[in-house]
Design an enzyme around this catalytic site. Structure first.
Site, short mmCIF file in Angstrom:
data_model
loop_
_atom_site.label_atom_id
_atom_site.label_comp_id
_atom_site.label_asym_id
_atom_site.label_seq_id
_atom_site.Cartn_x
_atom_site.Cartn_y
_atom_site.Cartn_z
N ARG A 83 0.71 -0.97 0.00
CA ARG A 83 0.00 -0.17 0.08
C ARG A 83 1.17 0.74 -0.29
NH1 ARG A 83 -5.32 1.82 3.81
NH2 ARG A 83 -4.99 3.52 2.83
N ARG A 92 -6.71 1.01 -3.13
CA ARG A 92 -6.11 0.82 -2.57
C ARG A 92 -5.56 -0.55 -2.31
NH1 ARG A 92 -8.78 2.72 1.80
NH2 ARG A 92 -9.00 4.72 0.78
N ASP A 95 -6.40 -2.18 2.66
CA ASP A 95 -7.01 -1.52 3.97
C ASP A 95 -7.39 -1.89 5.18
OD1 ASP A 95 -7.08 1.31 4.92
OD2 ASP A 95 -9.77 1.12 4.26
N ASP A 97 -8.62 -1.10 9.24
CA ASP A 97 -9.44 -0.52 10.11
C ASP A 97 -9.86 -1.17 11.16
OD1 ASP A 97 -9.13 2.01 8.31
OD2 ASP A 97 -11.24 1.13 7.38
N1 ROI Z 1 -16.38 0.79 -0.54
C1 ROI Z 1 -16.70 0.56 -0.93
N2 ROI Z 1 -17.69 -0.55 -1.68
N3 ROI Z 1 -15.59 -0.50 -0.27
C2 ROI Z 1 -14.55 0.16 -0.07
O1 ROI Z 1 -13.78 -0.23 1.53
C3 ROI Z 1 -14.64 1.53 0.61
N4 ROI Z 1 -13.34 2.01 0.77
C4 ROI Z 1 -13.50 3.32 0.81
C5 ROI Z 1 -14.50 4.07 0.19
C6 ROI Z 1 -13.05 4.84 -1.52
C7 ROI Z 1 -14.87 5.42 0.24
N5 ROI Z 1 -14.61 3.65 -0.72
C8 ROI Z 1 -15.42 2.37 -0.78
O2 ROI Z 1 -12.40 4.07 1.47
#
Ligand code: ROI
Length: 159
Positions: A83, A92, A95, A97
């Protein structure tokens, strides 16, 4: 391994499902941490137009890392999987979280738990619901069932 934490995983680059599977293994291999359970993988359109579709999942961890040590460890996994932070909200490879950390409410500059946006994101709430009892409540007292009923299962595809 004394705290149950829930981590949201997302990817929309470089074979997303494989990114998520690799990340689940990396989570299980973290020091003082065990992968207790993982949801199915789900795909959905990006919330921001013009990006590739995302693949998402949620993992349940049992950990004795404190929240910021866990965040450091998650960021190391993100970097290990290539990343590169170019733009906030950009596409990315991975991610990770922290959604929930035991029954703690955390609000420091680096980390807000429960995660700020989780209540409105079907790709977080529905995978999380696979891993917890029906009467599950977030640390701030919100009932997951209530959040689910306000967040329709729209556009999610379970792999
Ligand atoms: N949209 C989806 N479907 N899944 C995500 O993890 C995700 N993450 C983001 C944004 C760009 C807001 N949209 C996303 O950061």
């Amino acid at each position: 391994m004394n705290t149950r934490a829930y981590v949201g995983l997302g990817s929309n680059l470089d074979a997303p499902a494989e990114q998520l599977r690799n990340a689940l293994q990396a989570l299980d291999q973290l020091d003082d941490t065990r992968l207790a359970a993982a949801s199915a993988l789900y795909t959905s359109e990006s919330l921001l137009p013009g990006q590739p579709r995302y693949t998402n999942a949620v993992a349940a961890l049992d950990t004795s890392l404190d929240p910021l040590a866990l965040l450091d460890a998650l960021q190391a996994i993100e970097h290990g999987q290539g990343r590169v932070r170019k733009e906030r909200w950009g596409p990315r490879t991975l991610d990770l979280d922290i959604l929930l950390y035991g029954d703690q409410v955390i609000d420091v500059p680096r980390l807000q738990v429960p995660h700020y946006h989780m209540h409105a994101r079907p790709f977080v709430l529905y995978p999380l619901a696979e891993l917890v009892p029906e009467d599950f409540q977030l640390a701030d007292g919100r009932a997951l069932a209530q959040l689910l009923s306000a967040c329709p299962y729209v556009g999610l595809e379970r792999l």
